[in-house]
Design a protein around this motif. Structure first.
Motif, PDB file in Angstrom:
ATOM      1  N   CYS A 153       0.842  -1.206   0.000  1.00 24.79           N
ATOM      2  CA  CYS A 153       0.000   0.000   0.000  1.00 24.79           C
ATOM      3  C   CYS A 153       0.870   1.246   0.000  1.00 24.79           C
ATOM      4  O   CYS A 153       0.585   2.214  -0.708  1.00 24.79           O
ATOM      5  CB  CYS A 153      -0.920  -0.009   1.212  1.00 24.79           C
ATOM      6  N   PHE A 154       1.946   1.227   0.777  1.00 33.56           N
ATOM      7  CA  PHE A 154       2.834   2.384   0.904  1.00 33.56           C
ATOM      8  C   PHE A 154       4.235   2.137   0.344  1.00 33.56           C
ATOM      9  O   PHE A 154       5.010   3.083   0.224  1.00 33.56           O
ATOM     10  CB  PHE A 154       2.965   2.784   2.378  1.00 33.56           C
ATOM     11  N   PHE A 155       4.568   0.878   0.034  1.00 34.95           N
ATOM     12  CA  PHE A 155       5.924   0.558  -0.394  1.00 34.95           C
ATOM     13  C   PHE A 155       5.898  -0.229  -1.700  1.00 34.95           C
ATOM     14  O   PHE A 155       5.002  -1.044  -1.935  1.00 34.95           O
ATOM     15  CB  PHE A 155       6.649  -0.289   0.664  1.00 34.95           C
ATOM     16  N   SER A 156       6.898   0.024  -2.531  1.00 31.97           N
ATOM     17  CA  SER A 156       7.156  -0.840  -3.675  1.00 31.97           C
ATOM     18  C   SER A 156       8.393  -1.674  -3.339  1.00 31.97           C
ATOM     19  O   SER A 156       9.310  -1.193  -2.662  1.00 31.97           O
ATOM     20  CB  SER A 156       7.409  -0.016  -4.942  1.00 31.97           C
ATOM     21  N   GLU A 157       8.418  -2.926  -3.802  1.00 28.39           N
ATOM     22  CA  GLU A 157       9.516  -3.826  -3.454  1.00 28.39           C
ATOM     23  C   GLU A 157      10.505  -3.913  -4.611  1.00 28.39           C
ATOM     24  O   GLU A 157      10.132  -4.175  -5.749  1.00 28.39           O
ATOM     25  CB  GLU A 157       8.967  -5.215  -3.122  1.00 28.39           C
ATOM     26  N   SER A 158      11.774  -3.665  -4.305  1.00 27.20           N
ATOM     27  CA  SER A 158      12.814  -3.703  -5.322  1.00 27.20           C
ATOM     28  C   SER A 158      13.324  -5.131  -5.515  1.00 27.20           C
ATOM     29  O   SER A 158      12.934  -6.050  -4.792  1.00 27.20           O
ATOM     30  CB  SER A 158      13.971  -2.783  -4.926  1.00 27.20           C
ATOM     31  N   GLU A 159      14.197  -5.302  -6.489  1.00 25.11           N
ATOM     32  CA  GLU A 159      14.748  -6.627  -6.772  1.00 25.11           C
ATOM     33  C   GLU A 159      15.608  -7.144  -5.622  1.00 25.11           C
ATOM     34  O   GLU A 159      15.778  -8.348  -5.468  1.00 25.11           O
ATOM     35  CB  GLU A 159      15.580  -6.569  -8.052  1.00 25.11           C
ATOM     36  N   LYS A 160      16.163  -6.251  -4.838  1.00 24.86           N
ATOM     37  CA  LYS A 160      17.018  -6.648  -3.716  1.00 24.86           C
ATOM     38  C   LYS A 160      16.204  -6.863  -2.442  1.00 24.86           C
ATOM     39  O   LYS A 160      16.756  -6.834  -1.337  1.00 24.86           O
ATOM     40  CB  LYS A 160      18.081  -5.576  -3.472  1.00 24.86           C
ATOM     41  N   GLN A 161      14.882  -7.059  -2.600  1.00 24.02           N
ATOM     42  CA  GLN A 161      13.969  -7.258  -1.471  1.00 24.02           C
ATOM     43  C   GLN A 161      14.022  -6.086  -0.493  1.00 24.02           C
ATOM     44  O   GLN A 161      13.958  -6.255   0.724  1.00 24.02           O
ATOM     45  CB  GLN A 161      14.280  -8.568  -0.752  1.00 24.02           C
ATOM     46  N   LYS A 162      14.110  -4.908  -1.054  1.00 22.67           N
ATOM     47  CA  LYS A 162      14.108  -3.692  -0.264  1.00 22.67           C
ATOM     48  C   LYS A 162      12.795  -2.959  -0.513  1.00 22.67           C
ATOM     49  O   LYS A 162      12.334  -2.868  -1.651  1.00 22.67           O
ATOM     50  CB  LYS A 162      15.286  -2.807  -0.662  1.00 22.67           C
ATOM     51  N   TYR A 163      12.201  -2.448   0.554  1.00 27.10           N
ATOM     52  CA  TYR A 163      10.936  -1.736   0.446  1.00 27.10           C
ATOM     53  C   TYR A 163      11.201  -0.229   0.286  1.00 27.10           C
ATOM     54  O   TYR A 163      11.848   0.385   1.139  1.00 27.10           O
ATOM     55  CB  TYR A 163      10.062  -1.998   1.667  1.00 27.10           C
ATOM     56  N   VAL A 164      10.699   0.327  -0.801  1.00 27.98           N
ATOM     57  CA  VAL A 164      10.935   1.734  -1.133  1.00 27.98           C
ATOM     58  C   VAL A 164       9.620   2.493  -0.986  1.00 27.98           C
ATOM     59  O   VAL A 164       8.597   2.100  -1.563  1.00 27.98           O
ATOM     60  CB  VAL A 164      11.470   1.875  -2.575  1.00 27.98           C
ATOM     61  N   PRO A 165       9.596   3.586  -0.234  1.00 27.38           N
ATOM     62  CA  PRO A 165       8.346   4.335  -0.018  1.00 27.38           C
ATOM     63  C   PRO A 165       7.782   4.926  -1.314  1.00 27.38           C
ATOM     64  O   PRO A 165       8.538   5.415  -2.166  1.00 27.38           O
ATOM     65  CB  PRO A 165       8.771   5.456   0.941  1.00 27.38           C
ATOM     66  N   ARG A 166       6.481   4.886  -1.438  1.00 24.56           N
ATOM     67  CA  ARG A 166       5.799   5.539  -2.561  1.00 24.56           C
ATOM     68  C   ARG A 166       5.530   6.985  -2.145  1.00 24.56           C
ATOM     69  O   ARG A 166       4.483   7.291  -1.562  1.00 24.56           O
ATOM     70  CB  ARG A 166       4.473   4.843  -2.877  1.00 24.56           C
ATOM     71  N   CYS A 167       6.455   7.873  -2.414  1.00 27.20           N
ATOM     72  CA  CYS A 167       6.302   9.245  -1.929  1.00 27.20           C
ATOM     73  C   CYS A 167       7.145  10.211  -2.740  1.00 27.20           C
ATOM     74  O   CYS A 167       8.039   9.804  -3.494  1.00 27.20           O
ATOM     75  CB  CYS A 167       6.686   9.339  -0.450  1.00 27.20           C
ATOM     76  N   VAL A 168       6.852  11.494  -2.564  1.00 32.21           N
ATOM     77  CA  VAL A 168       7.629  12.589  -3.142  1.00 32.21           C
ATOM     78  C   VAL A 168       7.743  13.683  -2.088  1.00 32.21           C
ATOM     79  O   VAL A 168       6.742  14.073  -1.478  1.00 32.21           O
ATOM     80  CB  VAL A 168       6.972  13.152  -4.420  1.00 32.21           C
ATOM     81  N   PHE A 169       8.971  14.162  -1.856  1.00 33.03           N
ATOM     82  CA  PHE A 169       9.234  15.290  -0.955  1.00 33.03           C
ATOM     83  C   PHE A 169       9.587  16.503  -1.806  1.00 33.03           C
ATOM     84  O   PHE A 169      10.398  16.396  -2.738  1.00 33.03           O
ATOM     85  CB  PHE A 169      10.392  14.979  -0.009  1.00 33.03           C
ATOM     86  N   LEU A 170       9.032  17.655  -1.452  1.00 35.57           N
ATOM     87  CA  LEU A 170       9.237  18.858  -2.257  1.00 35.57           C
ATOM     88  C   LEU A 170       9.304  20.089  -1.365  1.00 35.57           C
ATOM     89  O   LEU A 170       8.436  20.310  -0.527  1.00 35.57           O
ATOM     90  CB  LEU A 170       8.079  19.007  -3.262  1.00 35.57           C
ATOM     91  N   ASP A 171      10.357  20.884  -1.543  1.00 33.72           N
ATOM     92  CA  ASP A 171      10.467  22.158  -0.838  1.00 33.72           C
ATOM     93  C   ASP A 171      11.358  23.091  -1.648  1.00 33.72           C
ATOM     94  O   ASP A 171      12.390  22.672  -2.182  1.00 33.72           O
ATOM     95  CB  ASP A 171      11.054  21.964   0.560  1.00 33.72           C
ATOM     96  N   LEU A 172      10.949  24.350  -1.753  1.00 34.69           N
ATOM     97  CA  LEU A 172      11.760  25.342  -2.457  1.00 34.69           C
ATOM     98  C   LEU A 172      13.024  25.684  -1.679  1.00 34.69           C
ATOM     99  O   LEU A 172      14.024  26.089  -2.269  1.00 34.69           O
ATOM    100  CB  LEU A 172      10.936  26.603  -2.715  1.00 34.69           C
ATOM    101  N   ASP A 173      12.973  25.539  -0.369  1.00 36.87           N
ATOM    102  CA  ASP A 173      14.156  25.722   0.466  1.00 36.87           C
ATOM    103  C   ASP A 173      14.902  24.393   0.532  1.00 36.87           C
ATOM    104  O   ASP A 173      14.334  23.360   0.901  1.00 36.87           O
ATOM    105  CB  ASP A 173      13.742  26.183   1.862  1.00 36.87           C
ATOM    106  N   ALA A 174      16.173  24.411   0.194  1.00 37.47           N
ATOM    107  CA  ALA A 174      16.938  23.162   0.090  1.00 37.47           C
ATOM    108  C   ALA A 174      17.291  22.567   1.445  1.00 37.47           C
ATOM    109  O   ALA A 174      17.574  21.365   1.537  1.00 37.47           O
ATOM    110  CB  ALA A 174      18.213  23.399  -0.721  1.00 37.47           C
TER     111      ALA A 174
END
Length: 452
Positions: A49-70
């Motif tokens: 629901c919140f993670f996609s699974e990579s080939e290395k069996q690692k869970y990667v978040p389904r998200c995007v972070f955005l800010d004009l200030d670095a």
């Protein structure tokens, strides 16, 4: 259940997002490298629901972070580079300076396109995308201005998907920025058409909640963000873990939003880890837990629900709780005169139940002892008091045309101030009309429908 993409915009969104993913990982037993701490699979758990699974069996978040200030994004790059994808961490070179118009008309357009490309990539990976949760603040510039740009594009590109905003409102009595009333009113002008529902928070009220129930000597913004992350994660708990009564995003919105423009919900939280520690009364009963959700001090917005009317609610319980116990508690709640539901919605409360033991970032030492918590999302007309306060503050500044030149100088037409004010006044009037509506009036207006 399908997948959900989280979008975090602005300083508040980025900083609260870090605590949010710590909370999600704690619930799913995932470490800071995206690896499962337990190899045994749980059939009642929906990690994808919140993670996609990579080939290395690692869970990667389904998200995007955005800010004009670095600066906030750079902090994530340093601390969590192995957890998040590098492409999903997007930063600009110049801050909005607390001017939402600057984020919307000038600085935000280019970076918004980059963020939408990444959101599109995440959406293409999903088999059954439910919708989006956008975490941001209406107080400042980036979360408000750029956030509204993103919501506008999402509503056009993904019209059939659910868009829920998790919004930080200005506090009633304190302010970090002088121009908060302008940003809030201008933000509300754009937001209603591009969301199905929102959750509302106020820092001042969350501080009061933490002061009442948490044994923390020095509260800071990290503690506040941890509390909001518990609410936001509880929102989707029924979608990530199987239970006796589950719901998805579309089902949640359908039951909570009875009118398109009255879609701002106020959250309340009660946990045996928090609320009953100081009293030391042991494990609370289900009735105690549910009744506490309707107490003013447990809401995360500074309004009094007892002075308004409940249109609809969603009560989600976690732990060793069963539907029958919730049903009995709801009967007791509805019998109380202090809790007032509108006449034309006889049912009023939607229920979600999951037997998964709750976990949270605060007071972990109590997890083995206390195993229950509950969240309430209430569509209550008392939130109108916040809109009235913001309208008064806006009028005082706008009548003297204070700070207006900073907004007009970024490309906004001066007429938009008047339009935004009229929009907020229309929202206030909508809430007033609903709170005075009776079942008899409803029947009289719809006689032709009833006859059919």
């Amino acid at each position: 259940m399908g997948e959900i993409i989280n979008v975090f915009v602005g300083q508040y969104g980025v900083q609260s997002g870090q605590e949010y993913w710590k909370q999600i990982c704690l619930e799913h037993n995932i470490n800071s490298y995206g690896q499962k701490l337990t190899q045994q699979q749980d059939d009642n758990e929906n990690v994808t629901c919140f993670f996609s699974e990579s080939e290395k069996q690692k869970y990667v978040p389904r998200c995007v972070f955005l800010d004009l200030d670095a600066t906030p994004i750079d902090e994530i790059r340093k601390k969590s580079s192995s957890f998040f994808r590098k492409d999903c961490l997007i930063s600009g070179k110049e801050d909005c300076g607390s001017n939402c118009v600057r984020g919307k008309y000038t600085l935000g357009k280019e970076i918004c396109d980059i963020a939408l490309d990444q959101i599109r990539l995440e959406a293409n990976k999903c088999e059954n995308l439910q919708g989006f949760i956008i975490h941001r603040s209406l107080n400042g510039g980036t979360g408000n201005g750029v956030g509204n740009l993103i919501c506008d594009r999402l509503s056009r590109d993904y019209n059939k998907k659910v868009k829920i905003n998790s919004l930080l409102f200005p506090s009633n009595n304190i302010a970090n920025e002088v121009v908060e009333p302008f940003n809030f009113v201008l933000g509300m002008y754009d937001i209603l058409e591009h969301q199905e529902m929102s959750l509302s928070f106020q820092n001042e009220q969350i501080y009061k909640f933490a002061d009442n129930y948490l044994d923390i000597e020095q509260l800071d913004y990290q503690n506040i963000n941890q509390l909001t992350s518990i609410i936001n994660s509880s929102l989707t708990h029924s979608m990530r873990f199987k239970g006796d009564l589950n719901y998805n995003m579309a089902n949640l919105v359908t039951n909570l939003v009875c009118y398109p423009r009255i879609n701002n919900t106020i959250p309340s939280y009660c946990s045996s880890n928090f609320n009953f520690i100081k009293e030391k009364c042991g494990q609370p009963t289900v009735n105690m837990l549910c009744s506490s959700l309707f107490n003013k001090q447990n809401f995360f917005v500074d309004c009094n629900p007892q002075q308004g009317k409940y249109l609809s609610c969603c009560l989600t319980a976690r732990g060793d709780i069963y539907p029958r116990q919730i049903s009995e508690s709801i009967k007791i709640i509805k019998s109380k005169q202090s809790i007032d539901f509108v006449d034309f919605i006889p049912t009023g409360i939607k229920v979600g139940v999951c037997q998964k033991q709750p976990k949270n970032l605060l007071h972990k030492e109590y997890e083995s002892k206390f195993q229950r918590d509950a969240i309430l999302l209430a569509n209550n007309t008392s939130i109108n008091s916040i809109f009235q306060i913001m309208a008064q503050k806006f009028n005082k500044m706008y009548d003297k045309r204070a700070f207006v030149h900073w907004y007009v100088g970024e490309g906004m037409e001066s007429d938009e101030f008047a339009c935004a004010r009229e929009n907020l006044l229309a929202i206030i009037k909508d809430y007033e009309e609903v709170s005075t509506e009776t079942n008899e009036n409803f029947l009289e207006e719809d006689d032709d429908i009833i006859e059919i």
